[in-house]
Design an enzyme around this catalytic site. Structure first.
Site, PDB file in Angstrom:
ATOM      1  N   THR A 101       0.834  -1.243  -0.030  1.00 40.60           N
ATOM      2  CA  THR A 101      -0.073   0.066   0.026  1.00 40.60           C
ATOM      3  C   THR A 101       0.980   1.285   0.100  1.00 40.60           C
ATOM      4  O   THR A 101       0.659   2.265  -0.753  1.00 40.60           O
ATOM      5  CB  THR A 101      -0.671   0.013   1.300  1.00 40.60           C
ATOM      6  OG1 THR A 101      -1.680  -1.102   1.162  1.00 40.60           O
ATOM      7  CG2 THR A 101      -1.609   1.284   1.323  1.00 40.60           C
ATOM      8  N   CYS A 354     -10.288  -6.281   1.911  1.00 37.57           N
ATOM      9  CA  CYS A 354     -10.323  -4.724   2.316  1.00 37.57           C
ATOM     10  C   CYS A 354     -11.663  -4.356   1.883  1.00 37.57           C
ATOM     11  O   CYS A 354     -12.498  -3.350   2.484  1.00 37.57           O
ATOM     12  CB  CYS A 354      -9.499  -3.792   1.465  1.00 37.57           C
ATOM     13  SG  CYS A 354      -8.189  -4.604   0.138  1.00 37.57           S
TER      14      CYS A 354
END
Lengths: 430, 111
Positions: A101, A354
């Protein structure tokens, strides 16, 4: 010496842990792990390599004046060499970060902030990971233009669409290697060639591909690549960003500090987990062929047996151009959440980790054009290095009975068997 | 399960490895490879985690069978293979011990 009472020794291992920690285990038995795209268990060999760096070799890798620092630095540089070796890059081109990320954020925002205002356009795809899409959304709010390329029915980006989307002010193309939900493999070499011929930087999120499928940054003309540690049986909290040096990729750092990692990512290097990432990369290089052969055999068995035993099952994504360890199956007339609850002996997911909190069907499946009724009933089954054939057999058996049981209870399935055409039904009452 | 951390056991942990290292400097025979294979599979069977146990057992069997069937004549390569497997055996022994220190519940299928 541990002083354990005789009573504690005679009891089961479970009570021995509660003797030490006073916490009762929440579940009686562990579910079999089939969610390798969410994360993977840390390989014991990786843990073994990491432990000395958490016990005695605890120095700061940037301390240049004593052996504690030199030892930690040695471990970090060895890890850097292992990571770069796997992608045919130079060790100096690897920047360690806190995960894919962060790497994606640095790549996208860093490159475009540097190229601003000469280049204002970014091209990405509709099936990218959330961090890439959110970074692009942030750039849009700051005045950049972003093109979200649609994908074909099999999940692969259309190269013609990519060529059409390129503008004179395009600065970056970001297309992921292997998708985390459906497992499709994008044509990175062709995309790299298109980008290089148009002098556009090419970034690829290879979190799901690194260490699993062969990668060559020079052959594929990749300028930036995101790597994640915990997807390749390494520790969580570490990743890397490959930043090409020839021709040089310039970017603005997101994090200010002491100028570590070529000034791109300041901060003390977490040497134990970096060493873990390096060891995971070394093991992945040695075991890639063997792991892939095993995983393909298990995945083929899973898909063929499930499709043979129950009708109306769809494999989402291209059948051949994929990473075989990610199997996304849709079952008509069997709702995804209920199916997951029936399969409580297995750790599965119905979308990416997610997005699993929301009830909406996955945006990846919607981008593929999967109809809503199939999108709601999809299961992502992740296979990995440690999956056994016995687990696959047990899973197939339980999955088949669960789907059959759910379909028995489904009135829509009864209507389908009777031959009712759903498109002709008026569902609302006037 | 008995978790014994007595000095006697730690000594035999070291002793077993040194016994295997004894013939390190002379030619490595097929018999020694078979012995190392047997020891590795035995140690791997002691993992408390089901997945690690099955993986390391299968891996040891596959690697040794593949190498032995090749009938490698180059002594350097045989020694290199033997050394690699020996260091992996030590890793397995340490990790088996760590697994026993943090016991967890069994998996559904192995129960």
């Amino acid at each position: 010496m541990l002083s354990i009472s005789k009573i504690a020794i005679k009891k089961s291992p479970l009570s021995l842990s509660s003797y030490f920690s006073n916490t009762k285990p929440r579940y009686k038995l562990r579910s079999h792990y089939f969610d390798f795209q969410a994360t993977s268990p840390t390989d014991p060999r990786v843990l073994d390599k990491m432990l000395p760096y958490m016990i005695t070799k605890q120095g700061n890798a940037h301390s240049k004046t004593h052996m504690h620092g030199w030892e930690a630095e040695g471990g970090v540089e060895e890890a850097r060499a292992h990571v770069s070796d796997l992608i045919h890059a130079d060790p100096k081109e690897i920047i360690f970060t806190s995960g894919a990320t962060e790497s994606n954020n640095i790549a996208i925002k860093g490159v475009m902030n540097f190229l601003n205002p000469m280049k204002k356009h970014v091209i990405t795809s509709q099936i990218e990971h959330k961090c890439v899409l959110e970074s692009c959304k942030l750039l849009e709010s700051k005045g950049f233009d972003v093109t979200y390329l649609p994908v074909q029915r099999n999940g692969i980006v259309d190269l013609g669409e990519l060529k059409k989307a390129i503008r004179p002010d395009t600065g970056l193309v970001s297309i992921m290697g292997v998708n985390n939900e459906i497992g499709v493999l994008q044509p990175l070499k062709e995309i790299g060639n298109i980008c290089r011929s148009n002098k556009i930087k090419f970034h690829t999120d290879c979190a799901q591909m690194f260490g699993k499928l062969p990668l060559d940054v020079n052959d594929m003309k990749i300028d930036l690549m995101s790597i994640s540690g915990h997807k390749i049986y390494g520790p969580k909290g570490v990743g890397a960003l490959y930043v090409r040096r020839r021709p040089r990729v310039r970017l603005l750092a997101l994090q200010s500090g002491g100028g570590q990692e070529r000034g791109i990512r300041s901060g003390t290097l977490p040497s134990p987990i970096i060493v873990g990432l390096g060891e995971a990369a070394r093991i992945a290089k040695n075991e890639m062929q063997r792991d892939n052969k095993r995983i393909k055999k298990l995945a083929d068995k899973l898909i063929s047996q499930v499709m043979e035993k129950i009708p109306l099952v769809q494999l989402n994504g291209d059948k051949e151009q994929r990473y075989h360890g990610c199997v996304n199956l849709s079952f008509a007339f069997a709702e995804g959440e209920s199916l997951l609850m029936n399969l409580k002996d297995f750790a599965l997911s119905s979308g990416s980790a997610c997005t699993s909190a929301s009830l909406e069907p996955s945006y990846v499946l919607r981008a593929l054009g999967v109809p809503d009724e199939y999108a709601h009933s999809s299961l992502r089954i992740g296979l990995g290095r440690f999956t056994t054939e016995q687990e696959i057999d047990f899973f197939i058996e339980t999955l088949v009975t669960s789907v059959e049981r759910l379909r028995e209870m489904s009135p829509l399935y009864d209507m389908y068997l009777e031959g009712v055409d759903f498109t002709k039904i008026n569902w609302s009452h006037d | 399960m008995s978790l014994t951390l007595s000095t006697q056991n730690t000594f035999s942990f070291v002793q077993n490895t040194t016994t295997l290292l004894k013939n390190h400097f002379s030619k490595i025979t097929t018999k020694q490879l078979a012995q190392l294979k047997k020891t590795t599979v035995e140690e791997a069977s002691k993992f408390t985690n089901y997945n690690f146990r099955e993986y390391f057992k299968e891996r040891a069997n596959d690697l040794f069978d593949e190498f032995i069937s090749k009938n490698e004549t180059n002594e350097e390569l045989v020694k290199q293979f033997y050394d690699d497997r020996l260091s992996e055996l030590e890793v397995i022994k340490r990790q088996v011990l760590i697994g026993k220190l943090y016991p967890e519940q069994k998996f559904v299928k192995e129960n």
